[in-house]
Write a protein that holds these residues in place. Structure first.
Motif, PDB file in Angstrom:
ATOM      1  N   SER A   1      68.675  26.736  16.938  1.00  0.00           N
ATOM      2  CA  SER A   1      69.149  27.320  16.023  1.00  0.00           C
ATOM      3  C   SER A   1      70.378  26.105  16.050  1.00  0.00           C
ATOM      4  O   SER A   1      71.140  25.862  15.189  1.00  0.00           O
ATOM      5  CB  SER A   1      69.706  28.777  15.989  1.00  0.00           C
ATOM      6  OG  SER A   1      70.397  29.563  16.168  1.00  0.00           O
TER       7      SER A   1
ATOM      8  N   ARG B   1      73.068  23.705  13.383  1.00  0.00           N
ATOM      9  CA  ARG B   1      74.478  24.211  13.986  1.00  0.00           C
ATOM     10  C   ARG B   1      75.968  23.158  14.262  1.00  0.00           C
ATOM     11  O   ARG B   1      76.405  23.086  13.620  1.00  0.00           O
ATOM     12  CB  ARG B   1      74.819  25.369  14.351  1.00  0.00           C
ATOM     13  CG  ARG B   1      74.681  26.833  13.954  1.00  0.00           C
ATOM     14  CD  ARG B   1      74.168  27.598  15.005  1.00  0.00           C
ATOM     15  NE  ARG B   1      73.181  29.238  13.972  1.00  0.00           N
ATOM     16  CZ  ARG B   1      73.829  30.372  13.636  1.00  0.00           C
ATOM     17  NH1 ARG B   1      75.510  30.045  12.540  1.00  0.00           N
ATOM     18  NH2 ARG B   1      72.926  31.056  13.155  1.00  0.00           N
TER      19      ARG B   1
ATOM     20  N   GLU C   1      63.044  29.130  12.113  1.00  0.00           N
ATOM     21  CA  GLU C   1      64.431  29.105  11.557  1.00  0.00           C
ATOM     22  C   GLU C   1      64.759  30.122  11.401  1.00  0.00           C
ATOM     23  O   GLU C   1      65.946  30.758  12.058  1.00  0.00           O
ATOM     24  CB  GLU C   1      64.985  27.980  10.398  1.00  0.00           C
ATOM     25  CG  GLU C   1      64.300  26.459  10.514  1.00  0.00           C
ATOM     26  CD  GLU C   1      65.576  25.379   9.529  1.00  0.00           C
ATOM     27  OE1 GLU C   1      65.849  25.653   8.500  1.00  0.00           O
ATOM     28  OE2 GLU C   1      65.580  24.436   9.570  1.00  0.00           O
ATOM     29  N   ARG C   2      63.699  31.271  11.206  1.00  0.00           N
ATOM     30  CA  ARG C   2      64.846  32.366  11.058  1.00  0.00           C
ATOM     31  C   ARG C   2      64.840  33.065  12.062  1.00  0.00           C
ATOM     32  O   ARG C   2      66.135  33.401  12.177  1.00  0.00           O
ATOM     33  CB  ARG C   2      64.133  33.031   9.764  1.00  0.00           C
ATOM     34  CG  ARG C   2      65.070  34.531   9.535  1.00  0.00           C
ATOM     35  CD  ARG C   2      64.349  35.437   8.120  1.00  0.00           C
ATOM     36  NE  ARG C   2      62.214  34.852   8.301  1.00  0.00           N
ATOM     37  CZ  ARG C   2      61.738  36.995   8.531  1.00  0.00           C
ATOM     38  NH1 ARG C   2      62.488  37.599   9.111  1.00  0.00           N
ATOM     39  NH2 ARG C   2      60.389  35.922   9.177  1.00  0.00           N
TER      40      ARG C   2
ATOM     41  N   ASP D   1      67.661  31.976  14.461  1.00  0.00           N
ATOM     42  CA  ASP D   1      69.281  32.800  13.900  1.00  0.00           C
ATOM     43  C   ASP D   1      69.563  33.600  14.341  1.00  0.00           C
ATOM     44  O   ASP D   1      70.288  34.281  15.272  1.00  0.00           O
ATOM     45  CB  ASP D   1      69.180  32.028  12.453  1.00  0.00           C
ATOM     46  CG  ASP D   1      69.208  30.897  12.572  1.00  0.00           C
ATOM     47  OD1 ASP D   1      69.390  29.777  13.200  1.00  0.00           O
ATOM     48  OD2 ASP D   1      69.705  30.276  11.135  1.00  0.00           O
TER      49      ASP D   1
ATOM     50  N   TYR E   1      69.609  33.229  18.366  1.00  0.00           N
ATOM     51  CA  TYR E   1      71.128  32.846  18.389  1.00  0.00           C
ATOM     52  C   TYR E   1      72.602  34.105  18.255  1.00  0.00           C
ATOM     53  O   TYR E   1      73.134  34.370  18.750  1.00  0.00           O
ATOM     54  CB  TYR E   1      71.654  32.214  16.991  1.00  0.00           C
ATOM     55  CG  TYR E   1      73.058  31.959  17.119  1.00  0.00           C
ATOM     56  CD1 TYR E   1      73.306  30.740  17.684  1.00  0.00           C
ATOM     57  CD2 TYR E   1      73.873  32.077  16.361  1.00  0.00           C
ATOM     58  CE1 TYR E   1      74.617  29.963  17.464  1.00  0.00           C
ATOM     59  CE2 TYR E   1      75.155  31.626  15.946  1.00  0.00           C
ATOM     60  CZ  TYR E   1      76.285  30.460  16.954  1.00  0.00           C
ATOM     61  OH  TYR E   1      77.149  30.622  16.329  1.00  0.00           O
ATOM     62  N   GLU E   2      71.502  34.446  16.905  1.00  0.00           N
ATOM     63  CA  GLU E   2      72.907  36.148  16.857  1.00  0.00           C
ATOM     64  C   GLU E   2      72.577  36.832  17.836  1.00  0.00           C
ATOM     65  O   GLU E   2      73.949  37.835  18.109  1.00  0.00           O
ATOM     66  CB  GLU E   2      72.388  37.007  15.442  1.00  0.00           C
ATOM     67  CG  GLU E   2      72.858  38.257  15.312  1.00  0.00           C
ATOM     68  CD  GLU E   2      72.379  39.113  14.637  1.00  0.00           C
ATOM     69  OE1 GLU E   2      73.003  39.891  14.151  1.00  0.00           O
ATOM     70  OE2 GLU E   2      71.793  38.401  12.717  1.00  0.00           O
TER      71      GLU E   2
END
Length: 308
Positions: A193, A197, A291-292, A295, A298-299
């Motif tokens: 992720s 960014r 990718e979802r 992320d 990451y969250e």
């Protein structure tokens, strides 16, 4: 870009120390920061590395990935931008692996993921990082059939589910190697992720593979540790499923210096092995390329960072 300055976490022994030694063989490298929590061991490692390499390029940086205040202090202490970082510190977490830290995560997650996330994101925020981030992963994150480690099989791969790995809520029983694999999975997904960014920095995850001579079983019980060191590793080496510390650390150096290893990818041994040529693990476990899910990881990590 030529590598001149690099930070290696967990550099006082094993793979981290060997990686520092191999970095000294690169002519452009002028400074290797040894990120260590035990200062006595760090000084001993520095002396040994200088004797082994004939170079005085090693500098100790006090850093404990389980204590975010030391991470912040290390970032502040660095005098300027570094060209890369090898996020090597880790392990199964030892006796405190299942205990919650002050930051609300289990010890295994703190040492392998949270401290490194705080380090990298802090370096970026301070404009002290360029080049490449190498996150040290594990084949356990895509399953090791011969080692009894199942492939991650999350119900939703939501941020809540990733967070339940971080704080231990997912685990009704604590099996160190299985927990370690899931923790490294979160770290790998966070790394991917981050690659999207921060496109000016290359983020690569690599596993050192099954590596003898590193005390990789130090966090297991006495009986399992004896079996791992005296039976399993020698047998795996004979079968070509394990290798020495030099080759394990060399994997770090290869992905650090060779930009054909793509940002956002996880490279490790071919399925189902724990040694051999480096392979993009998303060709083995497709969730690594989602990718979802990345992320969401990451969250989840950011829920436990001070700025989260």
């Amino acid at each position: 870009m030529a590598i001149e300055t690099i930070l290696v976490t967990g550099a006082n022994a094993g793979l981290g120390k060997e990686a520092a030694r191999q970095l000294a063989a690169i002519p452009t490298v002028k400074k290797v920061y040894l990120g260590c929590r035990n200062q006595e061991k760090a000084h001993a490692a520095k002396v040994e590395l200088e004797a082994a390499t004939g170079r005085t390029i090693f500098e100790i940086l006090a850093l404990d990935t389980t204590k975010l205040d030391t991470v912040s202090a290390a970032i502040e202490e660095l005098p300027g931008p570094i060209d890369g970082v090898i996020l090597n510190a880790g392990g199964m977490g030892g006796p405190a692996a299942a205990d919650l830290t002050h930051d609300g995560v289990i010890g295994c997650f703190a040492v392998n993921v949270l401290g490194h996330a705080a380090l990298v994101e802090g370096l970026i925020a301070s404009d002290k990082l360029r080049g490449t981030v190498v996150y040290v992963g594990s084949e356990a994150s895509r399953g090791i059939p011969g080692g009894g480690v199942k492939r991650p099989d999350l119900a939703t791969s939501s941020a809540d589910e990733f967070a339940s790995i971080a704080n231990g809520a997912m685990f009704t029983t604590f099996h160190p190697l299985s927990v370690y694999g899931l923790v490294k999975y979160v770290g790998t997904m966070w790394t991917s992720s981050m690659s999207r960014r921060h496109p000016t920095i290359r983020f690569v995850t690599v596993s050192p593979g099954a590596t003898s001579g590193t005390d990789g079983a130090r966090d297991l019980g006495a009986l399992r540790r004896f079996f791992y060191n005296r039976v399993a590793m020698p047998m795996m080496s004979l079968l070509g499923r394990a290798h020495g510390v030099e080759r394990g650390a060399q994997r770090y150096i290869v992905v650090l210096t060779d930009d054909t290893y793509e940002t956002g990818r996880f490279y490790a041994s071919p399925w189902p092995n724990t040694s051999g040529e480096l392979v993009d693990q998303s060709t083995i476990f497709e969730d690594l390329d989602n990718e979802r899910f990345q992320d969401h990881a990451y969250e989840a990590v950011h829920r436990f960072l001070p700025s989260g």
